[in-house]
Design an enzyme around this catalytic site. Sequence first.
Site, PDB file in Angstrom:
ATOM      1  N   GLU A 219       0.873  -1.178   0.000  1.00  0.00           N
ATOM      2  CA  GLU A 219       0.000   0.000   0.000  1.00  0.00           C
ATOM      3  C   GLU A 219       0.907   1.223   0.000  1.00  0.00           C
ATOM      4  OE1 GLU A 219      -2.947  -0.379  -0.621  1.00  0.00           O
ATOM      5  OE2 GLU A 219      -3.384  -2.421  -0.003  1.00  0.00           O
ATOM      6  N   CYS A 253      -1.831   8.911   2.637  1.00  0.00           N
ATOM      7  CA  CYS A 253      -1.441   8.363   1.335  1.00  0.00           C
ATOM      8  C   CYS A 253      -2.454   8.677   0.246  1.00  0.00           C
ATOM      9  CB  CYS A 253      -1.213   6.858   1.438  1.00  0.00           C
ATOM     10  SG  CYS A 253      -2.636   5.948   2.067  1.00  0.00           S
TER      11      CYS A 253
END
Length: 474
Positions: A219, A253
């Site tokens: 991720e 993110c």
Amino acid sequence: MTQAPPALSLTQLQQLQKAAFIAEGPVGADVRAQRLQQVIDLLVEQHQALCQAMGEDFGGRPVEFSLANDILGSLASLKHARDSFRGWLADSPREAVKPFDAYGASAWVRYQPKGVVGIIGTWNAPLFTLLSPLACAFAAGNRAVLKPSEIAPRTARVLADAVAQRFDPQVLAVVQGGADVAAEFSAQAWDHLVFTGSTAVGKAVMGAAAKNLVPVTLELGGKSPVLVSESADIAAAAERIAVAKALNSGQLCVSADTVWVHASRLEDLLQALAAQYGALFPSVEGNRDLTPVIDARHFARVQGYVQDARSRGARVVEVGSASSGQDRRMPLALVVNPPADCDISRHEIFGPAMVLRTFERIQDAVQRINDGDRPLALYYFGSDEQECQWVLDHTLSGGVSINDVAMHPALHDAPFGGVGASGMGHYHGREGFLQFSHARAVYKAGGHDPRREWGMLPPYHAQLLPTLLASVTP
């Protein structure tokens, strides 16, 4: 409860869990539910201590954000897995080999746990990036070892102590340490490895995992773009973008990195963004509602990106009062059309700054986005449904939010993950369960095998070859 010996190495801990997994045999649904509930109970009991630790690690992170993002976000993932996984366990019937299915042959796919999962979290969401994937790993019947980020050491200690008090280390354990421990962690022979962090470190993690042929879920991040269409409501778009950028001061993110807007609407959007963000944070230094940049190194990095763009002739609009930087709180920097080769254009910002770029045709903006790495998130604002569909058809990103920013990661019944440079694999929901399961094909023969009487076994019948050739059809 039995505790791991103090001198137990990381390799020994991984091997301890693997041996326990093999000895356990099939992992029943009640066991999986009990493990998920234990983590839920841990979070409920320790939420105050964990929020305090996260606040101290950031030097003043609002408890409201830590509670909403890391505690409640993790609880949502865990509860969804707890309440849903029993419906994911059933074998999946498949078509058997013809013509043997006519003689009773059958086939199915069985989903079995892989074994021991290693999970490396990151500092910006120090609980969520560990416990959200753990929810799927436990639902799939695995055991796990967690490696929190060393940049949030207080949170790591509280979590490690809480896990040690509630779990046998053969089921769940936490290891702490710096980059050397993370490197050693990546090199273990896990049955699956999860990493959340930067693309550069993700490449190193994947390289280490490849030496043991360990499957990975990465991720990562990237320069997640926002497309503000000519059909967009500028005021509404500015509010949603500003609110999302305010979350953790852009240290997420999926934070908006680059906003693309039609040249004729640049000034309107710029003013609206400044007004919306300024209303959220009328002051900067000492504002308890504003998350500081995590440490001095990252503060200098973001500051350097903005200064580099300004020195290269880019227009910079700072939203919020000036700050000495002593408490690492920064005003939001809006950087307009910086050169393509400057730092803020080339690197993920991951902080309180944002690039604004103009386009004449949205197709040109999409082309520029596609020329770069595939981002973790993409955002579209507009009321033109045909154009929105065109954008979806002609871009690729980990996920998408339409007329909002950073909302799709909250979909616990939909996969969360990246593509290309923004990662691989996913967690959340049934897709996360499948990620940490081995899909095992099973074939069961029927009561009669007709191959010999059909001349399909040596010595071959003279008519077999013509029969087979007749089956070669388009």
